[in-house]
Write a protein that holds these residues in place. Structure first.
Motif, mmCIF file in Angstrom:
data_model
loop_
_atom_site.group_PDB
_atom_site.id
_atom_site.type_symbol
_atom_site.label_atom_id
_atom_site.label_comp_id
_atom_site.label_asym_id
_atom_site.label_seq_id
_atom_site.Cartn_x
_atom_site.Cartn_y
_atom_site.Cartn_z
ATOM 1 N N ARG A 59 0.701 -0.970 0.048
ATOM 2 C CA ARG A 59 -0.115 -0.038 0.127
ATOM 3 C C ARG A 59 0.946 1.190 0.066
ATOM 4 N N ALA A 60 1.939 1.399 0.841
ATOM 5 C CA ALA A 60 2.818 2.415 0.749
ATOM 6 C C ALA A 60 3.457 2.332 -0.565
ATOM 7 N N PHE A 61 3.822 1.383 -1.070
ATOM 8 C CA PHE A 61 4.498 1.544 -2.571
ATOM 9 C C PHE A 61 3.454 1.921 -3.377
ATOM 10 N N ALA A 62 2.221 1.747 -3.375
ATOM 11 C CA ALA A 62 1.292 2.172 -4.308
ATOM 12 C C ALA A 62 1.306 3.813 -4.318
ATOM 13 N N VAL A 63 1.308 4.401 -3.100
ATOM 14 C CA VAL A 63 1.330 5.784 -2.965
ATOM 15 C C VAL A 63 2.728 6.388 -3.605
ATOM 16 N N LEU A 64 4.066 5.577 -3.374
ATOM 17 C CA LEU A 64 5.229 6.255 -3.894
ATOM 18 C C LEU A 64 5.219 5.967 -5.358
ATOM 19 N N HIS A 65 4.488 4.918 -6.238
ATOM 20 C CA HIS A 65 4.512 4.665 -7.420
ATOM 21 C C HIS A 65 3.616 5.838 -8.015
ATOM 22 N N GLU A 66 2.864 6.126 -7.302
ATOM 23 C CA GLU A 66 1.844 7.357 -7.995
ATOM 24 C C GLU A 66 2.600 8.677 -8.309
ATOM 25 N N ARG A 67 3.459 8.942 -7.197
ATOM 26 C CA ARG A 67 4.336 9.932 -7.305
ATOM 27 C C ARG A 67 5.439 9.680 -8.400
ATOM 28 N N ARG A 68 6.092 8.614 -8.178
ATOM 29 C CA ARG A 68 7.176 8.236 -8.955
ATOM 30 C C ARG A 68 7.030 6.895 -9.870
ATOM 31 N N PRO A 69 6.565 7.086 -10.995
ATOM 32 C CA PRO A 69 6.108 5.948 -11.896
ATOM 33 C C PRO A 69 7.576 5.079 -12.149
ATOM 34 N N GLU A 70 8.519 5.558 -11.932
ATOM 35 C CA GLU A 70 9.700 4.666 -12.212
ATOM 36 C C GLU A 70 9.884 3.612 -10.943
ATOM 37 N N ALA A 71 9.400 4.054 -9.857
ATOM 38 C CA ALA A 71 9.590 3.116 -8.787
ATOM 39 C C ALA A 71 9.142 1.686 -9.150
ATOM 40 N N ARG A 72 10.011 0.783 -8.674
ATOM 41 C CA ARG A 72 9.455 -0.848 -8.496
ATOM 42 C C ARG A 72 9.518 -1.465 -7.408
ATOM 43 N N ALA A 90 3.409 8.437 4.918
ATOM 44 C CA ALA A 90 4.629 8.617 5.566
ATOM 45 C C ALA A 90 5.878 7.672 5.199
ATOM 46 N N VAL A 91 5.255 6.476 5.062
ATOM 47 C CA VAL A 91 6.151 5.445 4.851
ATOM 48 C C VAL A 91 6.680 5.602 3.095
ATOM 49 N N ALA A 92 5.973 6.141 2.416
ATOM 50 C CA ALA A 92 6.253 6.449 1.141
ATOM 51 C C ALA A 92 7.274 7.494 1.033
ATOM 52 N N ASP A 93 6.920 8.524 1.821
ATOM 53 C CA ASP A 93 7.919 9.794 1.984
ATOM 54 C C ASP A 93 9.484 9.206 2.291
ATOM 55 N N GLU A 94 9.477 8.465 3.293
ATOM 56 C CA GLU A 94 10.796 8.109 3.671
ATOM 57 C C GLU A 94 11.636 7.404 2.700
ATOM 58 N N ILE A 95 10.902 6.278 2.220
ATOM 59 C CA ILE A 95 11.555 5.552 0.850
ATOM 60 C C ILE A 95 11.919 6.489 -0.184
ATOM 61 N N GLU A 96 11.185 7.581 -0.509
ATOM 62 C CA GLU A 96 11.569 8.336 -1.597
ATOM 63 C C GLU A 96 12.748 9.287 -1.276
ATOM 64 N N ARG A 97 12.827 9.698 0.396
ATOM 65 C CA ARG A 97 13.908 10.133 0.843
ATOM 66 C C ARG A 97 15.204 9.433 0.426
ATOM 67 N N GLN A 98 15.215 8.335 1.175
ATOM 68 C CA GLN A 98 16.535 7.611 0.960
ATOM 69 C C GLN A 98 16.703 7.049 -0.357
ATOM 70 N N GLY A 99 15.784 6.704 -0.877
ATOM 71 C CA GLY A 99 15.946 6.269 -2.529
ATOM 72 C C GLY A 99 16.651 7.160 -3.358
ATOM 73 N N LEU A 100 16.271 8.662 -3.140
ATOM 74 C CA LEU A 100 16.866 9.738 -4.088
ATOM 75 C C LEU A 100 17.783 10.344 -3.655
ATOM 76 N N ASP A 101 18.257 10.155 -2.246
ATOM 77 C CA ASP A 101 19.286 10.583 -1.778
ATOM 78 C C ASP A 101 20.218 9.665 -0.875
ATOM 79 N N PRO A 102 20.941 8.904 -1.450
ATOM 80 C CA PRO A 102 21.765 7.860 -0.831
ATOM 81 C C PRO A 102 22.369 8.263 0.299
#
Length: 348
Positions: free
Chosen positions: A202-215, A307-319
């Motif tokens: 479910r959190a990934f679904a939120v992320l994917h809506e913002r970032r279609p490249e996510a898998r 919030a889960v999607a936010d943290e995934i996105e933060r760490q993913g895009l800023d190693p």
């Protein structure tokens, strides 16, 4: 000699710990693993470890398991008998009555909420009574995290003569390559309700809506697979979510960008440790020993997908924001040295 009683045959869960200790060795002790026939025994033999197979698992029943452990103790005369997981803890306590061997157990799976593992209140009370009774005979209890040790003391009430020591799962550091940004998200967990893999989807679904490249790659097996596949289809994520079954977790984490783990409880998660060791990000719930591995910024609420999607996105895009393994975290060698120290404390 240290006889380890391990009641599982497959390569999930505690098998990783057993294989790591067998590979390194416990200083001053010959290690022999007693376990049911199966992949774990085969992997141990392939690694040159001493292993004896016998009917010591839950499917073999109490009488046969106690007899098998008693036979091994009589034949090998170990200085210490070290049990792992609840079944082996209780069986070994019964099987070693009259033995001079020191009795040690490692607690890998105890939660603040008993229903996580036992399902019903009556079963929880029965388990608590069994463990309280068997700990009257134990010389030492090894907890894999401080949270685990607190739960052991609160629920099983070890007596004053029973030593309780924290020995976290050890992990060897690898050279962390410069990791580019990316949104390859992974889940490495049993497909069971307590692992909340559906919440990760479910959190990934939120992320994917913002970032279609996510898998998302979901690694693991279990009874929840059908429900999980239905959720993926319902959310229209079939093209970007892969359920790959059992895989080599360190290998997957070395290629991934962020691990998401929203479990009800974790004691000392090898998945989190492997993620940090390999430079992968990690987002997890603030339960059990997770806060001993991850900083507060990486801890999230399972029921807040945004919030889960936010943290995934933060760490993913800023190693640079990905958590690192604490400098003081034990290596496999240091973990084994700490186990040897526990054995010395009990006179083994």
């Amino acid at each position: 000699m240290a006889l380890w009683v391990v009641p599982v045959s497959d390569l999930a869960g505690v098998a990783r710990h057993v294989l790591d200790v067998a590979a390194v060795g416990v200083p001053g002790h010959r290690l022999v693993v007693l376990c049911p026939p199966g992949p774990l025994a085969e992997r141990l033999r392939d690694a040159g470890a001493a292993v004896s197979t016998a009917p010591v698992g839950p499917g073999d029943g109490v009488r046969e398991s106690v007899a098998a452990v008693r036979h091994a103790v009589g034949a090998l005369r170990p200085a210490v008998v070290h049990s792992h997981l609840s079944w082996a803890d209780v069986v070994t306590a019964a099987a070693t009555v009259g033995s001079r061997a020191a009795l040690v157990s490692t607690e890998h799976g105890i939660a603040d909420d008993d229903l996580v593992y036992h399902g019903t209140a009556w079963r929880s009370r029965l388990k608590e009574a069994l463990h309280t009774a068997r700990l009257r005979r134990a010389d030492a209890v090894v907890a894999v995290s401080a949270a685990t040790a607190r739960s052991v003391r609160a629920k099983w009430h070890p007596g004053p003569r029973t030593i309780v020591r924290v020995v976290p799962n050890g992990v060897d550091r690898v050279e962390r390559p410069a990791r580019p940004p990316g949104l390859h998200v992974v889940s490495v967990a049993r497909l069971a309700p307590e692992k909340r893999v559906e919440a990760a989807v479910r959190a990934f679904a939120v992320l994917h809506e913002r970032r279609p490249e996510a898998r998302l790659t979901v690694a693991g097996t279990g009874d929840g697979e059908a429900a999980l596949r239905s959720l993926v289809a319902e959310r229209g994520l079939g093209d970007v979510v892969d359920l790959v079954g059992h895989v080599d977790a360190p290998g997957l984490l070395a290629r991934a960008d962020v691990l998401v783990q929203l479990s009800v409880w974790e004691n000392c998660s090898y998945s989190l440790l492997d993620a940090l060791a390999h430079g992968c990000g990690a987002v997890a719930t603030d339960v059990g020993g997770n806060g001993e591995i991850l900083p507060a910024s990486a801890l999230v609420a399972h029921d807040d997908p945004a919030a889960v999607a936010d943290e995934i996105e933060r760490q993913g895009l800023d190693p640079a924001t990905r958590p690192r393994l604490a400098a003081a975290w034990p290596t496999r060698q240091e973990m084994c040295e700490r186990l040897a120290a526990v054995y010395a404390e009990v006179g083994a």
